[in-house]
Structures are given as C-alpha cells and as structure tokens.
Enzyme design. Structure first.
Site, PDB file in Angstrom:
ATOM      1  N   HIS A  17       0.840  -1.205   0.000  1.00  0.00           N
ATOM      2  CA  HIS A  17       0.000   0.000   0.000  1.00  0.00           C
ATOM      3  C   HIS A  17       0.875   1.254   0.000  1.00  0.00           C
ATOM      4  CE1 HIS A  17      -3.056  -2.619   2.394  1.00  0.00           C
ATOM      5  NE2 HIS A  17      -3.538  -2.484   1.174  1.00  0.00           N
ATOM      6  N   LYS A  41     -15.400  -7.963   5.331  1.00  0.00           N
ATOM      7  CA  LYS A  41     -14.214  -8.236   6.154  1.00  0.00           C
ATOM      8  C   LYS A  41     -14.419  -7.811   7.590  1.00  0.00           C
ATOM      9  CE  LYS A  41     -10.816  -7.659   2.423  1.00  0.00           C
ATOM     10  NZ  LYS A  41      -9.784  -6.745   1.880  1.00  0.00           N
ATOM     11  N   ARG A  90      -2.178  -6.188  -8.126  1.00  0.00           N
ATOM     12  CA  ARG A  90      -1.056  -7.081  -7.846  1.00  0.00           C
ATOM     13  C   ARG A  90      -0.890  -8.167  -8.889  1.00  0.00           C
ATOM     14  NH1 ARG A  90      -3.015  -8.157  -1.883  1.00  0.00           N
ATOM     15  NH2 ARG A  90      -4.855  -8.250  -3.188  1.00  0.00           N
ATOM     16  N   SER A 128      -2.833  -7.562   3.365  1.00  0.00           N
ATOM     17  CA  SER A 128      -3.040  -7.397   4.804  1.00  0.00           C
ATOM     18  C   SER A 128      -3.393  -8.737   5.430  1.00  0.00           C
ATOM     19  CB  SER A 128      -4.181  -6.396   5.062  1.00  0.00           C
ATOM     20  OG  SER A 128      -3.882  -5.161   4.500  1.00  0.00           O
TER      21      SER A 128
HETATM   22  O1  PNS Z   1      -8.862  -3.081   0.693  1.00  0.00           O
HETATM   23  P1  PNS Z   1     -10.177  -3.616   0.191  1.00  0.00           P
HETATM   24  O2  PNS Z   1     -10.921  -4.349   1.299  1.00  0.00           O
HETATM   25  O3  PNS Z   1     -10.039  -4.447  -1.046  1.00  0.00           O
HETATM   26  O4  PNS Z   1     -11.053  -2.331  -0.198  1.00  0.00           O
HETATM   27  C1  PNS Z   1     -12.381  -2.461  -0.630  1.00  0.00           C
HETATM   28  C2  PNS Z   1     -13.104  -1.136  -0.452  1.00  0.00           C
HETATM   29  C3  PNS Z   1     -13.098  -0.728   1.021  1.00  0.00           C
HETATM   30  C4  PNS Z   1     -12.422  -0.075  -1.293  1.00  0.00           C
HETATM   31  C5  PNS Z   1     -14.586  -1.355  -0.942  1.00  0.00           C
HETATM   32  O5  PNS Z   1     -15.176  -2.362  -0.173  1.00  0.00           O
HETATM   33  C6  PNS Z   1     -15.417  -0.073  -0.862  1.00  0.00           C
HETATM   34  O6  PNS Z   1     -15.297   0.788  -1.722  1.00  0.00           O
HETATM   35  N1  PNS Z   1     -16.257   0.031   0.186  1.00  0.00           N
HETATM   36  C7  PNS Z   1     -17.114   1.199   0.383  1.00  0.00           C
HETATM   37  C8  PNS Z   1     -18.528   0.901  -0.116  1.00  0.00           C
HETATM   38  C9  PNS Z   1     -18.648   1.157  -1.611  1.00  0.00           C
HETATM   39  O7  PNS Z   1     -18.484   2.261  -2.097  1.00  0.00           O
HETATM   40  N2  PNS Z   1     -18.922   0.087  -2.368  1.00  0.00           N
HETATM   41  C10 PNS Z   1     -19.151   0.210  -3.809  1.00  0.00           C
HETATM   42  C11 PNS Z   1     -18.054  -0.374  -4.623  1.00  0.00           C
HETATM   43  S1  PNS Z   1     -18.461  -2.025  -5.056  1.00  0.00           S
END
Ligand code: PNS
Length: 160
Positions: A17, A41, A90, A128
């Site tokens: 990150h 998660k 990745r 992570s």
């Molecule tokens: O690090 P991650 O868990 O892959 O990140 C995922 C994240 C937090 C970016 C995604 O779950 C997110 O954008 N959550 C906020 C809710 C949202 O906007 N969802 C719409 C996109 S599908």
C-alpha cells in the site's frame, strides 16, 4: 489541482500500500487515503486505529492526507470534489474484483474514473490478510509492513 483518492480497508497498511501511496503522490497533486468499511471483512484494527497507523507511516509526504468514511466511496469522492480513484493491481487474480468495483463506482457516478498502478513486483504477493496470518503464527513481518507499526500488529494479534 488533481486529487486522487486511494481507498481500502488497510487492516493494516502494508509496504505494498505504502508503495502505491508514494508513487501516487508523485503523479497527483494530492492523494487522499481513505479507510472505508468493507462489509465482507472483519477488522483486526478499529478504523480510527487504521487511520492513525497510516498517518504515522505517511507523515513524510506533504501531499498525502488520511481520512475515514463510513459510506459509499463515490459519496466521499463528491464531498472531496475528486474524480480519480487510485488502486493498485497485484496480479491477474485481483483483476476481476477490481474490474467489478471500478465498473460499479463508474455506474454510481459516471464522473469517476479508476486509475490502476501495477504493484511493485517486490510486493506482488503481499496482502493485509497474509500479514495477519504470518504474524498470528509467529512469522517475521519485517519488510512486509513499515517498521513503525510492527509492534502494534504483533501486540494486537497477541491480544494485548
Ligand atoms: O482493501 P479492500 O478491502 O479491497 O477495499 C475495498 C473497499 C473498502 C475499497 C470497498 O469495499 C469499498 O469501496 N467500500 C465502500 C462501499 C462502496 O463504495 N462500495 C461500492 C463499490 S463495489
């Protein structure tokens, strides 16, 4: 001024990150790292703690800010008047998930564009979740996460 928003769970932030943040900070005028809730998660750290850990390891970057938002990423983007989402890719295995999220975000707000940076090959295996597993079973997490947060991760995993 071109602002990029770098979203994620960051539970905890890894060197992968941090590499994307450092490179993003060179490409964009400002990078806002936003800790969002991923409903799929369960967290090791509270979101406020994740923000604090990220702030600690990004303090050398004058154009990086760190925030938390409980809601849709596109709503956060509107609040910040930002239209670029920065993401790291990745491996091919990330593609489907990231492709879906990029299309969904663009559907929710057509002004929003997702820009992908290829991860540094050195970090292509890093996540992570992998860090948490290694730490849980007593493996060495040096070089996987910034040195300044190693103790926080180990203590939390040990339940201290
Ligand atoms: O690090 P991650 O868990 O892959 O990140 C995922 C994240 C937090 C970016 C995604 O779950 C997110 O954008 N959550 C906020 C809710 C949202 O906007 N969802 C719409 C996109 S599908």
């Amino acid at each position: 001024m071109k602002i990029a928003v770098y979203p994620g769970s960051f539970d905890p932030i890894t060197n992968g990150h941090l590499d994307i943040i450092a490179r993003g900070a060179k490409v964009f005028d400002e990078v806002i790292v936003v800790v969002l809730v991923n409903v799929d998660k369960k967290g090791l750290f509270k979101v406020e703690e994740r923000v604090e850990l990220i702030k600690r390891v990004t303090k050398e970057f004058s154009n990086v800010r760190v925030e938390f938002f409980n809601g849709l990423l596109v709503d956060f983007m509107r609040q910040k008047k930002a239209t670029v989402i920065l993401k790291g890719l990745r491996a091919v295995s990330d593609f489907e998930y990231e492709f879906q999220m990029a299309l969904m975000n663009n559907k929710l707000d057509p002004e929003v564009e997702t820009v992908f940076m290829m991860t540094n090959a050195q970090y292509s295996y890093l996540s992570s979740s992998a860090v948490k597993q290694v730490a849980k079973f007593g493996g060495c997490i040096r070089e996987l996460v910034p040195d300044e947060i190693i103790v926080d991760i180990i203590s939390r995993i040990k339940g201290e």
